[in-house]
Write a protein that holds these residues in place. Sequence first.
Motif, PDB file in Angstrom:
ATOM      1  N   GLU A 293     -51.878 -60.422  -5.337  1.00 31.79           N
ATOM      2  CA  GLU A 293     -53.126 -61.010  -4.835  1.00 31.79           C
ATOM      3  C   GLU A 293     -53.627 -60.103  -5.431  1.00 31.79           C
ATOM      4  N   GLY A 294     -54.323 -60.138  -6.719  1.00 30.27           N
ATOM      5  CA  GLY A 294     -55.377 -59.651  -7.475  1.00 30.27           C
ATOM      6  C   GLY A 294     -55.333 -57.899  -7.199  1.00 30.27           C
ATOM      7  N   LYS A 295     -54.241 -57.815  -7.103  1.00 29.44           N
ATOM      8  CA  LYS A 295     -53.649 -55.975  -7.352  1.00 29.44           C
ATOM      9  C   LYS A 295     -52.628 -55.792  -7.573  1.00 29.44           C
ATOM     10  N   THR A 296     -52.072 -54.451  -7.618  1.00 31.09           N
ATOM     11  CA  THR A 296     -50.889 -54.080  -8.156  1.00 31.09           C
ATOM     12  C   THR A 296     -50.898 -52.654  -7.881  1.00 31.09           C
ATOM     13  N   TYR A 297     -49.042 -53.136  -6.860  1.00 32.53           N
ATOM     14  CA  TYR A 297     -48.481 -51.922  -6.692  1.00 32.53           C
ATOM     15  C   TYR A 297     -47.487 -51.015  -6.934  1.00 32.53           C
ATOM     16  N   PHE A 298     -47.464 -50.131  -6.453  1.00 28.82           N
ATOM     17  CA  PHE A 298     -46.346 -49.404  -6.950  1.00 28.82           C
ATOM     18  C   PHE A 298     -46.055 -47.866  -6.583  1.00 28.82           C
ATOM     19  N   GLY A 299     -44.269 -48.315  -6.850  1.00 31.35           N
ATOM     20  CA  GLY A 299     -43.775 -47.036  -6.097  1.00 31.35           C
ATOM     21  C   GLY A 299     -42.257 -47.294  -6.322  1.00 31.35           C
ATOM     22  N   THR A 300     -41.139 -46.500  -5.943  1.00 32.96           N
ATOM     23  CA  THR A 300     -41.471 -45.719  -4.397  1.00 32.96           C
ATOM     24  C   THR A 300     -40.895 -44.791  -4.323  1.00 32.96           C
ATOM     25  N   THR A 301     -41.443 -43.487  -3.842  1.00 36.33           N
ATOM     26  CA  THR A 301     -40.418 -42.349  -4.360  1.00 36.33           C
ATOM     27  C   THR A 301     -38.914 -41.952  -3.051  1.00 36.33           C
ATOM     28  N   ASP A 302     -37.988 -41.330  -3.382  1.00 35.23           N
ATOM     29  CA  ASP A 302     -37.404 -41.394  -2.032  1.00 35.23           C
ATOM     30  C   ASP A 302     -36.686 -40.048  -1.951  1.00 35.23           C
ATOM     31  N   THR A 303     -37.393 -39.520  -1.142  1.00 37.20           N
ATOM     32  CA  THR A 303     -37.323 -38.169  -0.498  1.00 37.20           C
ATOM     33  C   THR A 303     -36.424 -37.913   0.383  1.00 37.20           C
ATOM     34  N   ASN A 304     -35.911 -36.669   0.985  1.00 33.50           N
ATOM     35  CA  ASN A 304     -35.916 -36.621   2.644  1.00 33.50           C
ATOM     36  C   ASN A 304     -36.929 -36.016   3.590  1.00 33.50           C
TER      37      ASN A 304
END
Length: 560
Positions: A293-304
């Motif tokens: 929708e006109g954005k870019t999302y970026f992830g994920t981390t994976d931490t305790n």
Amino acid sequence: MTTMTRNGRFAAEDRLSLLMDMAKKPVDVLVIGGGITGAGIALDAAARGLRTAVVEMQDFAAGTSSRSTKLVHGGLRYLKQFEVGVVAEVGKERAVVYENGPHVTTPEWMLLPLYAGGTFGKLSTSIGLRVYDFLAGVKRSERREMLSRRRTLEKEPLLKREGLKGGGYYVEYRTDDARLTIEVMKKAVQHGAGAVNYAKVEELRYDGNGQLTGAVVRDLIGGGSYTVQADKIVNATGPWVDQLREMDGSKQGKTLRLTKGVHLVFDGSRFPLRQAVYFDTPDGRMVFAIPREGKTYFGTTDTNYAGDTEHPTMSAADRRYLIEAADFIFPSLALTEADAESSWAGLRPLIQQEGKSPSEISRRDEIFVSPSGLISIAGGKLTGYRKMAETVVDKISELLRQEGKRPLPASGTKTIPVSGGDLGGSRNFEAFVRTKTGEGQRQGFTPLEAEFLARRYGSNAPQLFALAAPTRQWAAKHGLPQALAVRLRYAMDAEMAAKPADFLVRRTGDMYFRIAEVRKWKDAVVAAMAERLQWTAEQRAAYAAEVERKLAEAVQPGEE
């Protein structure tokens, strides 16, 4: 067996009467937890004829179910861990979720770039994706393809060129996790379940033999307490599963291990991603970059994670890690932390496995039945929610049979569309959108507004179109755009949005993907809801402050 509700009541104004109904007559099943797992269980149980109630201490989907990577995906990385059963089961479920709700789930071609010295080689990736297609029963038109270096860069020119050898190209499914949860819960309500948010279980009740008989539920908005008697109680509380097991005195054996994932959102003008990409970072973790929708999302981390379960936030270290990962794979962008518009952090309630890193822990789900009869469901993935629910209700059926009662019919949810999904499957979706867009225009919406409502609400869109005339004066009074006012009214009347954050974060996703719109309209939304739901001055101030906290969380790193 009788249904819990009449006429599928699911309005914010129904909360009190629904809690009173739950306390008046025993239910067959009380589901504690209103995330995607609890919603799925409620639908399966109600559809099989059980008198079903759901209570959620926050808003529906407020925990993990609105904070995921927003993918209904098969878990390609689990092939590396030889979790073949997990891949096969959730891979097949992707198509089921899609067909039952094409308005909240859509196919997304994923590019897996292959680099010299990276985790994935060309041959192993080709074989892995072929096995993935086979295990997941992928239809011919969506089977994997191996791409040359040139074709990989044609798909996504922003990729780092150094060391690029080619790519794997395969289909996953993108979803709006919170809206999927709401649509499943609405369908459960249509089947007779009663569901209430901001209703916290404060005490479990037992008979003289130590068997569970019910729970004391506190209304966190109205303040009253209600005792709900139930034949079976299901603990579907996600990150809080062990807390409820502690309340039951049955936290033993396997326990939860919480890990945190964080995502950043960028405007498409700053991060003009053409193509969803799944890649491995220098430390071996896997990260998604997805246009939406006109954005870019970026992830994920994976931490305790061992912090506040209710309000996990992104830390400065999380933000730095993701910016460095973006710089590694998309170096030409030179992204900075200031470029991120919004963010979210979410917890994964995984089953503890000693000696494994957060990214290596299995996503397999398990059911625990305590001596008192508490049925707890732990682990699992968003993709597998329907199958997990079927397994839980099958367990209830087995327990009923052991008690000499009639077992339940088999689950039928594989072919039950979620609310809004009554479209005749994905093949009819585009034709439906075209037809309904015209219908919406005739009600006074612009072509863009009408198409947006048709795509977002599916077969429920006509209900929103019908609200155009009744909400016109109300919208004008509060200075709200008509299309936004209609969505707000529908969220209160048909989706139990009880607070502004329910609407701005979970019913719309605007806090993440249209944060400028939230800043622009938040005060008007608060005023309109305050009038409609007759809040006290104290409630209005508290709910407005919550929106401000959510905005701050979305843009500012929390504590390390």
